[in-house]
Design an enzyme around this catalytic site. Structure first.
Site, PDB file in Angstrom:
ATOM      1  N   LYS A 280     -12.930  -1.332 -19.200  1.00  0.00           N
ATOM      2  CA  LYS A 280     -12.513  -0.478 -20.311  1.00  0.00           C
ATOM      3  C   LYS A 280     -12.289  -1.291 -21.578  1.00  0.00           C
ATOM      4  O   LYS A 280     -12.646  -0.877 -22.682  1.00  0.00           O
ATOM      5  CB  LYS A 280     -11.244   0.282 -19.929  1.00  0.00           C
ATOM      6  CG  LYS A 280     -11.439   1.338 -18.844  1.00  0.00           C
ATOM      7  CD  LYS A 280     -10.132   2.050 -18.559  1.00  0.00           C
ATOM      8  CE  LYS A 280     -10.326   3.190 -17.551  1.00  0.00           C
ATOM      9  NZ  LYS A 280     -10.703   2.691 -16.242  1.00  0.00           N
TER      10      LYS A 280
ATOM     11  N   GLU B  52      -2.694   2.235 -24.749  1.00  0.00           N
ATOM     12  CA  GLU B  52      -3.178   3.160 -25.774  1.00  0.00           C
ATOM     13  C   GLU B  52      -2.095   4.157 -26.147  1.00  0.00           C
ATOM     14  O   GLU B  52      -1.200   4.450 -25.350  1.00  0.00           O
ATOM     15  CB  GLU B  52      -4.404   3.931 -25.275  1.00  0.00           C
ATOM     16  CG  GLU B  52      -5.640   3.088 -25.097  1.00  0.00           C
ATOM     17  CD  GLU B  52      -6.834   3.900 -24.655  1.00  0.00           C
ATOM     18  OE1 GLU B  52      -7.962   3.420 -24.857  1.00  0.00           O
ATOM     19  OE2 GLU B  52      -6.655   5.009 -24.107  1.00  0.00           O
TER      20      GLU B  52
ATOM     21  N   HIS C 238      -3.109  12.170 -13.528  1.00  0.00           N
ATOM     22  CA  HIS C 238      -4.242  11.551 -14.228  1.00  0.00           C
ATOM     23  C   HIS C 238      -5.534  11.622 -13.423  1.00  0.00           C
ATOM     24  O   HIS C 238      -6.488  10.904 -13.731  1.00  0.00           O
ATOM     25  CB  HIS C 238      -3.938  10.094 -14.584  1.00  0.00           C
ATOM     26  CG  HIS C 238      -2.710   9.913 -15.412  1.00  0.00           C
ATOM     27  ND1 HIS C 238      -2.586  10.406 -16.684  1.00  0.00           N
ATOM     28  CD2 HIS C 238      -1.533   9.296 -15.130  1.00  0.00           C
ATOM     29  CE1 HIS C 238      -1.394  10.098 -17.164  1.00  0.00           C
ATOM     30  NE2 HIS C 238      -0.739   9.432 -16.249  1.00  0.00           N
TER      31      HIS C 238
ATOM     32  N   ARG D 104     -21.836   4.939 -12.974  1.00  0.00           N
ATOM     33  CA  ARG D 104     -22.210   5.424 -11.640  1.00  0.00           C
ATOM     34  C   ARG D 104     -22.382   6.928 -11.715  1.00  0.00           C
ATOM     35  O   ARG D 104     -22.152   7.555 -12.758  1.00  0.00           O
ATOM     36  CB  ARG D 104     -21.104   5.089 -10.633  1.00  0.00           C
ATOM     37  CG  ARG D 104     -19.732   5.586 -11.085  1.00  0.00           C
ATOM     38  CD  ARG D 104     -18.673   5.462 -10.030  1.00  0.00           C
ATOM     39  NE  ARG D 104     -17.339   5.673 -10.529  1.00  0.00           N
ATOM     40  CZ  ARG D 104     -16.770   6.833 -10.803  1.00  0.00           C
ATOM     41  NH1 ARG D 104     -17.472   7.947 -10.643  1.00  0.00           N
ATOM     42  NH2 ARG D 104     -15.518   6.926 -11.238  1.00  0.00           N
TER      43      ARG D 104
END
Length: 673
Positions: free
Chosen positions: A116, A200, A235, A292
C-alpha cells in the site's frame, strides 16, 4: 494453452478455478494441508497432493512445497487464487525461475502495487488523488504517533502489505494509538509476514468503490466497471454489488480511466482491482490495488457475461484480451453476500464447528445464473480454526437492483444451516434495512442500522413452537400425522389412551426464557396451548420437504433439525433455535457452575496474558489477547476484581466457552450482585 494447472489455494476459490479449467479441458492439480485432506477442493481436481500441516505457514504459505507439488504433478502453470501467496512477489518470481507460468501479474507489478505504501507513492507521482496520511518506511511507534497527531484524529492504521480487514484499526484518541499500533503490527506480521503499516485520515461516511481491471501481454488494459463494497463489518466486506448505485456515466469513466492508468503505470498483466474511497460529494481517492482476482468477482461476471477466470488463463497463456473497452457493457444488477461461520451478536467472532445441515435453494455453481452459490464446504464438513470462516458466497442477478435485492432476501431465507453460528439472518436483515434498500450506502451503514440489524430477542412464534411440537411428538410415542384416517387403526401410534384422553407437556427454552406447550388428544382431535393461552385445534403433516401444521386458523410450514436436545426451526425465512428441557435427559447432563470465570468467546490461540494471579484489575482492563483466523481479539475484565487463577498460557489452543481466568469480584461488585 497449458494443459495442467496447479491451484495453490483451498476452499471456494480453488473450486471456482477448477470449474473453469475443467470446462476449458485443462487438467487440474489441488494441494492440501492435513486439515483439508477430505476438503471439497481436493475432490474437485484431477489430482491432489499433500503439502504440509494445518497451519498456513506449514502448507499454503510454503513456496518450496507448492513448487515441488508442481514439479511432481507436471503442472506448467500455477493459479494462486486469493489470499495466501496470491500477492507475494517472491512467489511469483520463484514460479518464473522454476519455468512455471504464474497466473497473475509480474513480480515487479506485485511489488509495486501490492504494498500500500509503495503504491501510494507511485500514485502520488501519477497525480492520482490520495487520502491525507503517512505512507513512508519509518515505523518507530513514537514517529508514527507524531504523524497521527499531525493528520488529526480519527486516523486509520492499515497493514501496508495486507487486505481483508486484517491489520487494520480505527483510532479516535491519542492515548489509544500505541496499543492499536502494536495489535495491527502483530496481526499484519501473522497474516502477511510484514508488520509495516501506514496511517491515514479516517474519512467520515465514505463509500468503498472498486474497479475491475484487466491487462494483457500485448499492452492492452480495460476496466470491467465497478463494484460497490461499502457495506462492511470490522473493515471487511459483507455485501458487494455491481454496478454501484448512483454511479453516473461521467464518474464511471473518470474512475475507470484512473484505474487503468494506475495499472498501466506498472505494466500490469492479468486481473486486478483498483480500490477507491469516495466522499459524499463524489470526490474519490486511490486506496489500494489488489493484484489478484477478488472474492467478489462473480458480480462482475454477472453484469458483463464474462468468465474472469477464463480471461486469467488465456492472458497467462499469452493470448490478447478477449474484448476491447468499447465491447464491454453493463447488463442488469448483481449482489453478492458472504456467508460466514460467525456470531454477529458476539461482535462477529468466528464460530468453529461442524456443519450438521447445509442446504441451499435451487442454484448454479461457479457460473452466471439468477442464483449462484460459490462454496468450498459441504454438509458434514468442519469449519476449522486455521482458515477464513467463509461458508460460501451467494450471488443473485436480476434486471434491476430492487429485483436483485428481493431475490437475495428470499434466497437467504431459504438456506438451512445448523451446527454453528452464521451471519445468514443478519444478512437478511441487512437486505431489508432502510439504508440498503434506499440505497443510502457508506461504510458506517451497519452501525447506523444497529437497532434493525441487532434486534432485541423476541419469543418464538406459536407456529414455530407448533412445528417443534410436531417434531418432538415421536418421543411421546405419537408418530401419526395429526390428520385422521391416514393409517389403519392398528398401525397408529397416535397417543390413544383408554378413555380417549391423552395429555403431554413439553418445555422449551428460547432466547427469552422458558416456553410451555400443552398437547392434548380427545376423541381423535389434537389441541395445542402455548404458555397460558387457550387450546387451539392442532394438525400436522410430515413429508420429505418438512412439516406443515395448522394451529387454529393459522397454517405454517417449515423444517426442523434436531441434535440431541437442540432444535433449529426454519420457517418463513427465519431460523429459530430452541432447547428442549427434557427432564430425563437433563437429569444426566448437569453442568459445572463456572460463575466468576472469564470464558473464551471463540476457539483460538492465546497470544498474550497481561495479568498474573493476585493482580487487582479494573473493569475494561485487557486481560487476554486471543487469535482466531489470524485476527486478534482482546478480552477485557467485565468488572473490578482480583485474578484468582489463570488456566491457560501463551501459545495454548482453547475451545469456545472454556474458562480462561478465575476473577473474583471486588467487594462492591459482589454487593451489587
Amino acid at each position: 494453452m497449458f494443459d495442467t494447472l496447479l491451484i495453490a489455494n483451498r476452499g471456494e476459490i480453488a473450486c471456482r478455478v477448477a470449474a473453469t479449467a475443467r470446462r476449458m479441458g485443462i487438467r487440474t492439480v489441488a494441494v492440501y494441508s492435513d486439515a483439508d485432506a477430505r476438503a471439497r477442493h481436493v475432490q474437485a481436481c484431477d489430482l491432489a497432493l499433500r503439502i504440509g500441516g494445518p497451519e498456513p505457514s506449514e502448507s499454503y504459505l510454503r513456496v518450496d512445497a507448492i513448487l515441488d507439488a508442481a514439479r511432481r504433478s507436471g503442472a506448467q502453470a500455477i493459479h494462486p487464487g486469493y489470499g495466501f501467496l496470491s500477492e507475494n512477489a517472491g512467489f511469483a518470481r520463484a514460479c518464473q525461475e522454476a519455468g512455471l507460468i504464474f497466473v497473475g501479474p509480474t513480480a515487479d507489478a506485485i511489488a509495486a502495487m501490492g504494498s500500500k505504501s509503495a503504491a501510494k507513492t507511485l500514485m502520488a507521482k501519477a497525480n492520482v488523488p490520495l487520502v491525507p496520511g503517512y505512507h513512508g518506511d519509518r515505523q518507530e511507534p513514537d514517529f508514527l504517533q507524531e504523524q497521527a497527531r499531525a493528520i488529526g484524529y480519527p486516523v486509520l492504521i492499515k497493514a501496508s502489505a495486507g487486505g481483508g480487514g486484517k491489520g487494520m484499526r480505527t483510532v479516535e484518541r491519542d492515548e489509544d494509538f500505541k496499543a492499536a499500533l502494536a495489535s495491527c503490527q502483530r496481526e499484519s506480521a501473522a497474516s502477511f509476514g510484514n508488520s509495516q503499516v501506514l496511517i491515514e485520515r479516517y474519512l467520515q461516511k465514505p463509500r468503498h468503490i472498486e474497479f475491475q481491471i484487466f491487462g494483457d501481454t500485448h499492452g492492452q488494459c480495460v476496466y470491467l466497471f465497478e463494484r460497490d463494497c461499502s457495506t462492511q463489518r470490522r473493515h471487511q466486506k459483507v455485501i458487494e454489488e455491481a454496478p454501484a448505485p448512483g454511479m453516473t456515466p461521467e464518474r464511471r469513466k473518470a474512475m475507470g480511466e484512473a484505474a487503468v492508468a494506475a495499472a498501466q503505470a506498472v505494466g500490469y498483466v492479468g486481473a486486478g482491482t483498483v480500490e477507491f474511497i469516495v466522499e459524499p460529494d463524489g470526490r474519490f481517492y486511490f486506496m489500494e490495488m489488489n493484484t489478484r482476482l477478488q472474492v467478489e468477482h462473480p458480480i462482475t461476471e454477472a453484469i458483463t457475461g464474462q468468465d474472469l477466470v477464463e480471461w486469467q488463463l488465456r492472458v497467462a497463456a499469452g493470448e490478447p484480451l478477449p474484448l476491447q473497452q468499447s465491447d464491454l457493457q453493463i447488463h442488469g444488477h448483481a449482489i453478492e453476500t458472504r456467508i460466514y461461520a460467525e456470531n454477529p451478536a458476539n461482535d462477529f467472532l468466528p464460530s468453529i464447528g461442524h456443519l450438521d445441515v447445509l442446504t441451499w435453494p435451487d442454484h448454479v455453481n461457479f457460473k452466471v445464473g439468477p442464483l449462484r452459490v460459490d462454496g468450498g464446504v459441504r454438509q458434514g464438513d468442519t469449519i476449522s480454526p486455521y482458515y477464513d470462516p467463509m461458508i460460501a458466497k451467494l450471488i443473485v442477478y436480476a434486471d434491476d437492483r430492487e429485483q436483485a435485492r428481493q431475490r437475495m432476501q428470499r434466497a437467504l431465507g431459504a438456506i438451512c444451516c445448523t451446527g454453528l453460528h452464521t451471519n445468514i439472518a443478519f444478512l437478511g436483515r441487512l437486505m431489508s434495512s432502510h439504508s440498503f434498500a434506499a440505497p443510502e450506502l457508506d461504510t458506517d451503514l451497519i452501525e447506523r442500522e444497529r437497532a434493525h440489524l441487532f434486534p432485541t430477542p423476541q419469543p418464538a412464534a406459536d407456529t414455530v413452537l407448533g412445528l417443534t411440537a410436531a417434531t418432538l411428538l415421536p418421543d411421546a410415542g405419537t408418530h401419526a400425522t395429526g390428520a385422521p384416517g391416514t393409517l389403519p387403526p392398528w398401525q397408529l401410534a397416535d397417543g390413544w389412551r383408554v378413555g380417549g384422553h391423552y395429555a403431554r407437556t413439553l418445555t422449551l427454552q428460547d432466547t427469552t426464557g422458558e416456553r410451555s406447550l400443552q398437547l392434548c388428544r380427545d376423541t381423535g382431535v389434537w389441541t395445542l396451548a402455548v404458555d397460558t393461552g387457550k387450546p387451539q385445534p392442532f394438525q400436522w403433516q410430515r413429508s420429505t420437504d418438512g412439516i406443515r401444521i395448522q394451529l387454529g386458523d393459522t397454517e405454517a410450514q417449515g423444517r426442523v433439525f434436531r441434535h440431541d436436545l437442540h432444535l433449529d426451526v426454519f420457517s418463513d425465512g427465519e431460523r429459530t433455535t430452541l432447547q428442549w428441557q427434557d427432564p430425563i435427559a437433563l437429569a444426566s447432563t448437569q453442568e459445572d457452575d463456572t460463575t466468576g470465570g472469564l470464558t473464551a468467546p471463540m476457539p483460538g490461540k492465546i497470544l498474550s496474558v497481561a495479568v498474573a494471579v493476585g493482580d487487582a484489575v479494573k473493569k475494561g482492563t485487557p486481560l487476554v489477547v486471543m487469535e482466531a483466523m489470524k485476527m486478534e481479539h482482546s478480552i477485557e475484565a467485565p468488572h473490578d476484581g482480583t485474578v484468582q487463577e489463570i488456566f491457560y498460557a501463551v501459545g495454548d489452543q482453547v475451545t469456545e466457552g472454556v474458562t480462561l481466568i478465575a476473577l473474583e469480584a471486588a467487594p462492591a461488585e459482589q454487593k451489587a450482585r
